[in-house]
Design a protein around this motif. Structure first.
Motif, PDB file in Angstrom:
ATOM      1  N   UNK A   1       0.478  -0.990   0.040  1.00 20.70           N
ATOM      2  CA  UNK A   1      -0.219  -0.332  -0.098  1.00 20.70           C
ATOM      3  C   UNK A   1       1.100   1.145   0.266  1.00 20.70           C
ATOM      4  N   UNK A   2       1.737   1.507   0.974  1.00 22.43           N
ATOM      5  CA  UNK A   2       2.773   2.367   0.586  1.00 22.43           C
ATOM      6  C   UNK A   2       3.332   2.405  -0.705  1.00 22.43           C
TER       7      UNK A   2
ATOM      8  N   UNK B   1       0.960   3.972  -2.873  1.00 23.67           N
ATOM      9  CA  UNK B   1       0.605   5.207  -2.819  1.00 23.67           C
ATOM     10  C   UNK B   1       1.330   6.173  -3.249  1.00 23.67           C
ATOM     11  N   UNK B   2       2.613   5.993  -2.590  1.00 27.25           N
ATOM     12  CA  UNK B   2       3.634   6.899  -2.945  1.00 27.25           C
ATOM     13  C   UNK B   2       4.351   7.232  -4.451  1.00 27.25           C
ATOM     14  N   UNK B   3       3.767   6.179  -4.937  1.00 29.80           N
ATOM     15  CA  UNK B   3       4.287   5.603  -6.871  1.00 29.80           C
ATOM     16  C   UNK B   3       3.447   6.747  -7.784  1.00 29.80           C
ATOM     17  N   UNK B   4       2.055   6.129  -7.241  1.00 33.82           N
ATOM     18  CA  UNK B   4       1.046   6.540  -8.255  1.00 33.82           C
ATOM     19  C   UNK B   4       1.205   5.542  -9.181  1.00 33.82           C
TER      20      UNK B   4
ATOM     21  N   UNK C   1      -1.141 -10.964  -7.918  1.00 29.93           N
ATOM     22  CA  UNK C   1      -1.662 -11.679  -8.616  1.00 29.93           C
ATOM     23  C   UNK C   1      -2.880 -13.402  -7.763  1.00 29.93           C
ATOM     24  N   UNK C   2      -1.908 -12.901  -6.184  1.00 30.76           N
ATOM     25  CA  UNK C   2      -2.674 -13.661  -5.174  1.00 30.76           C
ATOM     26  C   UNK C   2      -3.605 -12.626  -4.053  1.00 30.76           C
ATOM     27  N   UNK C   3      -3.626 -11.927  -4.279  1.00 28.16           N
ATOM     28  CA  UNK C   3      -4.361 -10.434  -3.434  1.00 28.16           C
ATOM     29  C   UNK C   3      -5.621 -11.435  -3.025  1.00 28.16           C
ATOM     30  N   UNK C   4      -5.952 -11.137  -1.849  1.00 31.67           N
ATOM     31  CA  UNK C   4      -7.038 -11.896  -1.490  1.00 31.67           C
ATOM     32  C   UNK C   4      -8.228 -11.045  -1.660  1.00 31.67           C
ATOM     33  N   UNK C   5      -9.236 -10.673  -1.109  1.00 33.09           N
ATOM     34  CA  UNK C   5     -10.129  -9.804  -1.227  1.00 33.09           C
ATOM     35  C   UNK C   5      -9.919  -8.389   0.109  1.00 33.09           C
ATOM     36  N   UNK C   6      -9.759  -8.743   0.922  1.00 32.67           N
ATOM     37  CA  UNK C   6      -9.574  -7.743   1.893  1.00 32.67           C
ATOM     38  C   UNK C   6      -8.340  -6.963   1.909  1.00 32.67           C
ATOM     39  N   UNK C   7      -7.160  -7.728   1.173  1.00 30.61           N
ATOM     40  CA  UNK C   7      -5.930  -6.649   0.964  1.00 30.61           C
ATOM     41  C   UNK C   7      -6.682  -5.955  -0.266  1.00 30.61           C
TER      42      UNK C   7
ATOM     43  N   UNK D   1      -7.407  -0.323  -2.265  1.00 26.60           N
ATOM     44  CA  UNK D   1      -8.752  -0.105  -2.889  1.00 26.60           C
ATOM     45  C   UNK D   1      -8.800   1.702  -1.973  1.00 26.60           C
ATOM     46  N   UNK D   2      -8.964   1.273  -0.511  1.00 25.23           N
ATOM     47  CA  UNK D   2      -9.308   2.290   0.377  1.00 25.23           C
ATOM     48  C   UNK D   2      -8.775   3.260   0.795  1.00 25.23           C
ATOM     49  N   UNK D   3      -6.834   2.982   0.621  1.00 27.50           N
ATOM     50  CA  UNK D   3      -5.740   3.535   0.885  1.00 27.50           C
ATOM     51  C   UNK D   3      -5.935   4.436  -0.277  1.00 27.50           C
ATOM     52  N   UNK D   4      -5.858   3.816  -1.099  1.00 24.78           N
ATOM     53  CA  UNK D   4      -5.329   5.065  -2.611  1.00 24.78           C
ATOM     54  C   UNK D   4      -6.988   5.323  -3.277  1.00 24.78           C
ATOM     55  N   UNK D   5      -7.793   5.163  -2.361  1.00 27.61           N
ATOM     56  CA  UNK D   5      -9.570   5.713  -2.754  1.00 27.61           C
ATOM     57  C   UNK D   5      -9.705   5.982  -4.088  1.00 27.61           C
TER      58      UNK D   5
END
Length: 115
Positions: A63-64, A67-70, A93-99, A104-108
């Motif tokens: 997430x960091x 957000x940093x690199x956009x 390729x293996x991000x779970x739905x919560x991740x 999504x929340x952190x990057x709006x």
């Protein structure tokens, strides 16, 4: 780029620092799994790849970086996370739905992934 010999790990000397980091983690997990490997070697390899990717790229670090690199390229994101492209691809390729929801929340909602 690496192989285990007993409890030792031999790493290709021409590997980059990120490749050495990823290879060492991957081989250490193989050592940890000894005696409880999946009976199918190809399944065991996939499980080790995923575990290594998850250890090396925490969701907070991912997430960091996003957000940093956009909208980074895969190469830029891998460099920021200090991993090789294969490890990054496995993690993404293996991000779970919560991740995904956390990203999504952190990057709006303003992020993308294109391998």
């Amino acid at each position: 780029m690496a192989r285990t010999v007993g409890d030792d790990v031999d790493i290709c000397s021409s590997s980059s620092q990120a490749e050495r980091r990823c290879s060492l983690t991957h081989e250490m997990i193989h050592i940890e799994h000894r005696g409880r490997e999946h009976p199918k070697p190809e399944v065991e390899e996939r499980l080790v790849e995923l575990e290594a990717a998850q250890r090396l790229i925490t969701i907070d670090d991912l997430i960091d970086a996003l957000v940093w690199l956009r909208h980074p390229t895969p190469a830029e994101l891998a460099e920021e996370l200090w991993v090789d492209g294969t490890t990054l691809l496995c993690r993404m390729e293996n991000l779970d739905p919560i991740e995904v929801a956390q990203i999504e929340a952190a990057t709006e909602g303003d992020w993308s992934w294109r391998p």
